[in-house]
Design a protein around this motif. Structure first.
Motif, PDB file in Angstrom:
ATOM      1  N   GLY A  10     -65.729 -37.166   2.625  1.00  0.00           N
ATOM      2  CA  GLY A  10     -67.143 -36.816   2.468  1.00  0.00           C
ATOM      3  C   GLY A  10     -67.358 -35.343   2.177  1.00  0.00           C
ATOM      4  O   GLY A  10     -68.301 -34.972   1.479  1.00  0.00           O
ATOM      5  N   LYS A  32     -62.847 -31.534   3.080  1.00  0.00           N
ATOM      6  CA  LYS A  32     -62.151 -30.597   3.949  1.00  0.00           C
ATOM      7  C   LYS A  32     -60.763 -31.130   4.311  1.00  0.00           C
ATOM      8  O   LYS A  32     -60.611 -32.267   4.743  1.00  0.00           O
ATOM      9  N   MET A  43     -62.266 -26.871  -0.413  1.00  0.00           N
ATOM     10  CA  MET A  43     -62.843 -28.174  -0.056  1.00  0.00           C
ATOM     11  C   MET A  43     -63.900 -28.623  -1.067  1.00  0.00           C
ATOM     12  O   MET A  43     -64.002 -29.809  -1.353  1.00  0.00           O
ATOM     13  N   GLU A  67     -63.680 -32.189  -2.910  1.00  0.00           N
ATOM     14  CA  GLU A  67     -64.780 -33.150  -2.771  1.00  0.00           C
ATOM     15  C   GLU A  67     -65.309 -33.553  -4.143  1.00  0.00           C
ATOM     16  O   GLU A  67     -65.591 -34.728  -4.394  1.00  0.00           O
ATOM     17  N   PRO A 105     -69.877 -32.962 -10.621  1.00  0.00           N
ATOM     18  CA  PRO A 105     -69.596 -31.605 -11.091  1.00  0.00           C
ATOM     19  C   PRO A 105     -69.273 -30.723  -9.890  1.00  0.00           C
ATOM     20  O   PRO A 105     -69.877 -30.894  -8.835  1.00  0.00           O
ATOM     21  N   GLY A 106     -68.304 -29.815 -10.068  1.00  0.00           N
ATOM     22  CA  GLY A 106     -67.901 -28.924  -8.988  1.00  0.00           C
ATOM     23  C   GLY A 106     -69.071 -28.202  -8.455  1.00  0.00           C
ATOM     24  O   GLY A 106     -69.307 -27.653  -7.523  1.00  0.00           O
ATOM     25  N   VAL A 154     -69.985 -28.423   8.108  1.00  0.00           N
ATOM     26  CA  VAL A 154     -68.730 -28.183   7.426  1.00  0.00           C
ATOM     27  C   VAL A 154     -68.695 -26.710   7.034  1.00  0.00           C
ATOM     28  O   VAL A 154     -69.650 -26.156   6.509  1.00  0.00           O
ATOM     29  N   SER A 155     -67.599 -26.086   7.425  1.00  0.00           N
ATOM     30  CA  SER A 155     -67.353 -24.716   7.004  1.00  0.00           C
ATOM     31  C   SER A 155     -65.868 -24.666   6.702  1.00  0.00           C
ATOM     32  O   SER A 155     -65.113 -25.515   7.167  1.00  0.00           O
ATOM     33  N   VAL A 186     -71.306 -24.096   5.575  1.00  0.00           N
ATOM     34  CA  VAL A 186     -71.625 -24.295   4.161  1.00  0.00           C
ATOM     35  C   VAL A 186     -72.798 -25.272   4.106  1.00  0.00           C
ATOM     36  O   VAL A 186     -73.794 -25.033   3.425  1.00  0.00           O
ATOM     37  N   ALA A 232     -74.263 -28.628  -6.286  1.00  0.00           N
ATOM     38  CA  ALA A 232     -74.016 -30.072  -6.322  1.00  0.00           C
ATOM     39  C   ALA A 232     -73.248 -30.513  -5.072  1.00  0.00           C
ATOM     40  O   ALA A 232     -73.533 -31.548  -4.477  1.00  0.00           O
ATOM     41  N   TYR A 233     -72.283 -29.684  -4.686  1.00  0.00           N
ATOM     42  CA  TYR A 233     -71.530 -29.980  -3.461  1.00  0.00           C
ATOM     43  C   TYR A 233     -72.486 -30.038  -2.269  1.00  0.00           C
ATOM     44  O   TYR A 233     -72.463 -30.967  -1.466  1.00  0.00           O
ATOM     45  N   ARG A 235     -74.546 -33.217  -2.189  1.00  0.00           N
ATOM     46  CA  ARG A 235     -73.829 -34.432  -1.779  1.00  0.00           C
ATOM     47  C   ARG A 235     -73.471 -34.383  -0.302  1.00  0.00           C
ATOM     48  O   ARG A 235     -73.643 -35.357   0.424  1.00  0.00           O
ATOM     49  N   VAL A 236     -72.973 -33.217   0.127  1.00  0.00           N
ATOM     50  CA  VAL A 236     -72.505 -33.126   1.507  1.00  0.00           C
ATOM     51  C   VAL A 236     -73.681 -33.156   2.482  1.00  0.00           C
ATOM     52  O   VAL A 236     -73.548 -33.636   3.612  1.00  0.00           O
ATOM     53  N   VAL A 265     -73.978 -36.690   3.267  1.00  0.00           N
ATOM     54  CA  VAL A 265     -72.848 -37.160   4.085  1.00  0.00           C
ATOM     55  C   VAL A 265     -73.046 -36.751   5.541  1.00  0.00           C
ATOM     56  O   VAL A 265     -72.914 -37.564   6.463  1.00  0.00           O
ATOM     57  N   LEU A 266     -73.371 -35.472   5.743  1.00  0.00           N
ATOM     58  CA  LEU A 266     -73.506 -34.996   7.120  1.00  0.00           C
ATOM     59  C   LEU A 266     -74.746 -35.559   7.789  1.00  0.00           C
ATOM     60  O   LEU A 266     -74.751 -35.834   8.997  1.00  0.00           O
ATOM     61  N   ARG A 275     -73.865 -38.959   9.005  1.00  0.00           N
ATOM     62  CA  ARG A 275     -73.011 -38.904  10.200  1.00  0.00           C
ATOM     63  C   ARG A 275     -73.802 -38.485  11.432  1.00  0.00           C
ATOM     64  O   ARG A 275     -73.640 -39.046  12.515  1.00  0.00           O
TER      65      ARG A 275
END
Ligand code: FES
Ligand code: FES
Lengths: 161, 798, 301
Positions: free
Chosen positions: B662, B665, B786, B790, B797-798, C198-199, C207, C278-279, C282-283, C286-287, C290
């Motif tokens: 997810g 990491k 990470m 991911e 996209p990154g 998440v870091s 992050v 974008a990360y 998405r995250v 996710v978080l 959770r």
């Protein structure tokens, strides 16, 4: 912006000095008091090389003004030695388990470990990691540092029994 | 060399305290920042905010007028009084000055320096300096720099290419033609470095009375005084580097030449001691201490049974604005260009380019860690392509233990090794079968889990014949290390070395070997660091070489001391030397042990009883030994084949990682390493360097990067942005040593200072890629951040 | 062109004057006189680096560490009050905080390291208003309010209105943050909380982070939902749209997943060297999932 007079206890000795308010406790200890055991790694609060005990609690001396230490008690790595200057028990354990290489992070590690063992004579590995999690070491990969703290803890426990 | 190894050893290879540690635990280390001289002034530097800009004017009036400011110096003023700093390669139009002259070539390059009563005032003054810049478009991407035809970092050089060489060892075309298959891949090693917790610092004092410039610096390189003298235009014997300064970590990078030139110059000008202690931000941006930043394009030819036949490697390295010795980091790996494998032929194209980034210096392993990463990636890529187990392919390609000394295509003879056994030890230590089950269970539970395998070499001992490979006019074949041993009238022993120490425990190493050879308790032997005027020749603690080289010099000097003692005893006992026996300093008649001379008597004779000295012997009791690197001294043959490093240590890494799908990491949960550096002089020291290097390698693999944005702005000046692993990021490491002695060294030792760093990045990459394998994914760029992992997993996209 | 600030100009603070204040009255009077040039220092864990790097160059630094009544934790009938100068370590170790403000305790365990928590304060972290920091995120999720005092009086501001942008808040230059007030729910609801972040390294700023606090009624239906995400915008963001969709329902993974798209509408993440926008988008989802699942599970216990 004149200098301020401050009086604090450093390693059990009373010290009086006059400093500009902007001077960090780290610079004061090193440059004014001449205790160079406390090291400078980043001056922005990440590396932990500057760790000291303030009233027995570990803090970063780069993140505090010297004027704020007025009236408080500071312990630096030099204060962990025996009265005659020889290494104390924790310092000895770091030698026996070679918990260092270049020695630059070592004072900060010792300060964190000292505070940990004062509260917790039998720390788990995770507790040790939490205690030194804010102290960066580039040399060792930490394994021998953890082993040094474990060795000190077991010796101190034995001595206490 | 008459070698003592194994069970005969009394001090060597035994667990003993590291003597340096006592001063560190008591806070009594003497680092450069701790050296206090009266009247010292403090310097601070002004960095360029632009990666590329013309400096039109600098107005220092307001800064100079500030109370407490002694001087403000600009690049223009400095350049008028000094030579450009000499680079490794002959690049006359690449001019490197301590402060930028006319043009700033990277964000963070120093353009002016202030000297003031203290560091606070110096920084107050920086704010008052006015610089007029004309910002220009920078050159950031190394591929673009290589292809560029009119935009140059150093216009006078006429190109951004600093070095471009082609090497061919063996029948590469033939091997590619006959091999069953081949494949191509790209691997990228990101810009990181060693980043010691102590920044670089230097303190200089010009002594008008003796006309000597005294320097205290956190320097790893004793021969930097030559650079200093050349840059300042001073005679070499007017500079004295004090080497009794503790260096707070270096691993290659503490070379602060421009820093030392500046303080040396300013102290002479101002007639007071001047110190420049880089602060962290200055160190990261402008300390010229970045590491390799390398793109590999590799073709690998192999047979269907997994035997790797040949490699074609193109390595493009981004040296930053001022290359120093950076390009040589492309040449040292030639010494182990096929890794531990029986690869038959290699084509190697090495390119170093300049960009508008902070300069690169030698970093731990001198280019070997990136090369190992690429070689291991080649092996894993072939294994994956053939659907062959990563262990099996290694077993088929590793050099067998009965093949040593083994000559690789580029000419190195690997001295000794037992790679299969060490790999097996690593697997046993990792409990490999259980580890496989653990991985597969984790996968069954929906997690991403992977095991890494890396088998890597650590060349040790050094030898800068690689300079000749890059530039045949650099006819340098000497690579020595020296020491002096003195026995005083009391019989006490003192060893004098010619370098600083930065955590490798050289004093312990030196004392242990002297103790071993002279049969005295090492703890009673004093070790001192000669200053550069009194030191014997040295090439410095680089290249994992001090155990080999200082160990060799110490053994040689101890031998001379023993010879002298024997000669004195032979003369006084009136016996031939062959009849004498040396034991712990006492020399006795083999046939009649009651006839003897004690150590005290020998010392007395040496210093006080000239009439008892053998005729012609000089009084006193000391010895010097200058040790040339084993196998060094030869020039390459017509095919550019040459022995570069003498000794080859070996390491097998087996980490276990899991990836949170997810967040991307990576957690390194377990790590086993088996390591063979021959005879270990001090087990705690070697273990520390192996594990410390490994942790450093985890940093390079997952976290550490000097980032630049598209405009060339530097983004990683703080420890909150350059991410060095804390204790939480390092797993509990299990380690085991194996000992295949080197036949070339005094006690069978090899190098270990570059430690686990030479294999850990490859191993972690292997583990991450193993974890990604079930998804059909792989990542080929370090650090494997990470966010990038991911993005790969979630195909965004990154 | 005039000189611009470069990376790495300073690690030594510019000159300032300093007073060790003895009372809040003294602080607010000094702030008033300071005309925006005076700044309060509590633990200093955020301010000291800013002073050192000269990102903050106040004329006057007012130290509030000596004002005894600015430290302390007080649990009353309907609210828990944490005074501004209470150390993060003290709050983390407090049984009252652990029992009554569990989300705050969970959040603080992610803040920095032992040495910084020993000195850093709860109020300081809120005042600093870093969009990626943990205490503001948790307090926002918990519907906390802050008390602000100035020479002209005291006012309370809900955290939902307090954070205005990165390092910017509704606190005026002449105001000091006195205390944080956390409403306490009645004891007949079942509450669950969770904090996820998440870091890259443990102890770094997040992050992305997600905080959730869920209350269930006697039937197991959601009677109150709070979710906030940090690191994805200029301020920590409550995701009210998502909360509304959970309210009154029996929360399970499907419910949560159906509601997650609400996050995208509520946040505007940026790119930096650590992660792309974008990360972060998405995250965040996710978080959030959770944290919500964990909070619900805890509430159901
Ligand atoms: S110097 Fe204080 S934390 Fe690095
Ligand atoms: S021993 Fe060198 S940084 Fe820790």
């Amino acid at each position: 912006m004149s200098k301020r007079e401050i009086t604090l206890s450093i390693n059990g000795k009373t010290h009086t000095g006059a400093i500009e308010p902007r001077v960090s406790l780290l610079d004061f200890l090193r440059d004014e008091v001449g205790l160079t055991g406390t090291h400078v790694g980043c001056e922005h609060g990440v590396c932990g090389a500057c760790s000291i005990l303030l009233d027995d609690v570990p803090i970063r001396s780069c993140l505090m003004l010297a004027v704020q230490a007025d009236g408080h008690a500071v312990t630096t790595v030099e204060g962990l030695s025996n009265q005659d200057g020889s290494p104390g028990a924790l310092q000895d354990a770091f030698q026996d388990a070679h918990g260092m290489q270049c020695g630059y992070c070592t004072p900060g590690m010792l300060i964190s470990a000292q505070a940990l063992l004062a509260d917790n004579p039998d720390p788990s590995v995770d507790e040790i990691k939490d205690a030194i999690g804010g102290n960066l070491c580039r040399c060792t990969g930490y394994v021998q540092i953890i082993e040094s703290i474990q060795l000190a803890a077991s010796r101190l426990r034995e001595a206490g029994q | 060399m008459n070698q003592k190894t194994g069970d005969n050893l009394r001090y060597v290879a035994h667990k003993r305290r590291v003597r340096e540690d006592r001063r560190f635990v008591t806070g009594k280390g003497k680092f450069v920042q701790d050296v206090a001289l009266p009247e010292t002034k403090h310097a601070a530097v002004l960095p360029s905010p632009y990666p590329r800009a013309r400096i039109l004017a600098i107005d220092t009036t307001a800064a100079e007028a500030l109370e407490g400011v002694a001087m403000v110096l600009t690049g223009q003023q400095m350049a008028a009084d000094c030579n450009p700093i000499r680079l490794g390669l002959k690049l006359p139009e690449v001019k490197w000055y301590p402060l930028a002259v006319e043009m700033a070539r990277y964000a963070g390059e120093w353009v002016a320096i202030v000297v003031a009563d203290n560091a606070y005032i110096a920084e107050d003054a920086l704010e008052l300096i006015q610089v007029d810049y004309e910002p220009l478009a920078p050159i950031i991407d190394p591929e673009q720099a290589f292809a560029e035809t009119d935009l140059f970092v150093h216009p006078g050089h006429g190109s951004n290419v600093l070095y471009h060489g082609n090497f061919l060892w063996g029948d590469v075309d033939g091997d590619f033609a006959t091999a069953d298959d081949s494949l191509t891949f790209r691997a990228r090693w990101g810009r990181s470095s060693t980043v010691p917790i102590e920044t670089f610092g230097a303190l200089a004092r010009w002594d008008e009375g003796t006309e000597i410039l005294d320097i205290w610096a956190s320097i790893q390189m004793p021969n930097f005084v030559e650079l200093l003298a050349n840059t300042l235009g001073y005679p070499l014997n007017s500079i004295r580097l004090h080497q009794d300064v503790d260096v707070g970590g270096s691993y290659g990078v503490k070379r602060g030449i421009k820093q030392s030139v500046l303080v040396g110059y300013l102290s002479r000008k101002l007639r007071v001691p001047v110190r420049l202690i880089e602060d962290r931000l200055v160190n990261m941006a402008g300390g010229d201490a970045h590491g390799p930043d390398r793109i590999f394009d590799t073709d690998v030819a192999f047979n269907s049974d997994g035997i790797i036949k040949s490699l074609k490697i193109r390595a493009l390295d981004d040296a930053g604005a001022y290359p120093g010795r950076a390009p040589f980091q492309l040449a040292k790996p030639i010494s182990a260009i096929v890794g531990p494998y029986t690869i038959n032929s290699v084509k190697y194209e090495a390119i170093s380019v300049a960009t508008n980034k902070t300069g690169q210096v030698p970093v731990r392993g001198f280019g070997q860690a990136p090369t190992n990463y690429m070689i291991e990636m080649a092996v894993d890529t072939v294994a994956r392509h053939l659907n062959l187990d990563r262990l099996e392919i290694r077993r088929r390609n590793l050099i067998p233990s009965d093949a040593f000394p083994y000559q690789i295509p580029s000419g190195s003879n690997y001295d000794s090794g037992d790679y299969h056994t060490v790999l097996q030890k690593g697997l046993d230590l990792a409990r490999y079968d259980e580890l496989l089950q653990r991985r597969d269970r984790a996968r069954a539970e929906g997690r991403l889990a992977g095991i890494g395998i890396a088998t890597c070499l650590e060349p040790g001992g050094g030898n800068n014949i690689f300079e000749y490979l890059m530039d045949p006019t650099a006819e340098i074949t000497t690579f020595m290390e020296a020491c002096e041993v003195k026995v005083d009238p009391q019989g006490k022993i003192t060893g004098m070395m010619g370098t600083t120490t930065s955590g490798q425990g050289h004093e312990t190493l030196f004392a242990t070997i002297l103790g071993e050879e002279l049969e005295f308790d090492p703890d009673l032997i004093r070790i001192v660091h000669a200053d550069s005027l009194s030191a014997l020749p040295t090439r410095s603690p680089v290249a994992s070489r001090m155990a080999i080289m200082l160990g060799g010099a110490a053994t040689g000097a101890a031998g001379k001391i023993k010879d002298r003692a024997m000669a004195i005893a032979a003369f006084n006992l009136d016996l031939p030397v062959e009849d004498l026996e040396y034991s712990g300093g006492t020399i006795s008649d083999r046939n009649d042990p009651s006839r003897k001379l004690t150590w005290a008597e020998i010392c007395f004779i040496a210093y006080r009883a000239y009439h008892k000295l053998p005729p012609g012997m000089e009084p006193g009791f000391h010895a010097q030994y200058v040790f040339q690197v084993p196998g060094g001294g030869q020039l390459p043959d017509a095919q550019n084949r040459v022995q570069i490093y003498p000794c080859f240590s070996f390491q097998a890494h087996v980490p276990y990682v899991e990836i949170d799908p997810g967040t991307g990491k990576v957690s390194v949960l377990d790590y086993a390493i088996a390591h063979d550096c021959g005879t270990v002089i001090n087990p705690d020291i070697v273990r520390g360097m192996v594990i410390g290097g490994l942790a450093h390698g985890i940093g390079a693999a997952l976290y550490e990067k000097f980032s630049y944005d598209g405009e060339g702005q530097f983004l990683s000046a703080t420890f909150a942005d350059y991410l060095m692993p804390s204790v939480h990021e390092i797993p509990d490491v299990k380690d085991v040593e194996h000992c295949t002695p080197s036949p070339l060294t005094s006690h069978g030792q090899k190098g270990s200072g570059e430690g686990g760093y030479l294999g850990a990045p490859a191993a972690i990459a292997s583990a991450v890629n193993d974890a990604l394998h079930p998804l059909g994914l792989s990542i080929t760029e370090l650090p494997m951040r990470m966010s990038e992992i991911e993005a790969l997993i979630n195909n965004g996209p990154g | 062109m005039a000189r611009e600030d470069a990376t790495g100009v300073s690690v030594k603070a510019a000159k300032f004057d300093y007073i060790l204040a003895e009372s809040v009255e003294e602080v607010v009077a000094t702030l008033d006189r300071g005309d925006g040039e005076a700044i309060v220092i509590a633990g200093g864990q955020s301010l000291m680096p800013m002073l050192a790097m000269r990102l903050a160059t106040p004329a006057m630094v007012i130290d509030i560490n000596n004002i005894a009544h600015l430290s302390g934790i007080d649990v009353r009938a309907d609210e828990a009050v944490i005074m501004a100068c209470t150390r993060q370590a003290t709050a983390l170790a407090s049984p009252q905080v652990q029992a009554r403000l569990p989300l705050l305790a969970k959040a603080i365990s992610y803040v920095g390291h032992q040495q910084t928590r020993n000195r850093g304060t709860v109020g300081g972290s809120l005042s600093h208003a870093d969009p990626a920091s943990e205490i503001p995120l948790a307090a926002l999720t918990m519907d906390a309010r802050v008390s602000l005092a100035s020479a002209s009086g005291t006012r309370q501001v809900a955290l939902a209105d307090f954070f205005l942008g990165p390092m910017m808040s509704a606190r005026a230059d002449n105001e000091i943050l006195l205390s944080v007030h956390f409403p306490l729910g009645s004891n007949d609801t079942r509450m669950g909380t969770a904090f996820h972040e998440v870091s890259e390294r443990k102890g770094d700023f997040a992050v992305v982070a997600a905080a959730a606090q869920i209350q269930l009624d006697a039937n197991g239906l959601c009677s109150k939902a709070a979710l906030a995400i940090g690191g994805v915008d200029g301020v920590p963001r409550r995701i009210t749209g998502l909360e509304a969709r959970l309210l009154g329902s029996r929360i399970d993974q499907d419910k949560i997943r159906a509601a997650l798209p609400e996050i995208a509408n509520a946040i505007t993440p940026g790119d930096d060297q650590h992660a792309s926008a974008a990360y972060r988008r998405r995250v965040a989802g996710v978080l959030a999932e959770r944290a919500l699942l964990e909070a619900v599970a805890e509430a159901e216990q």
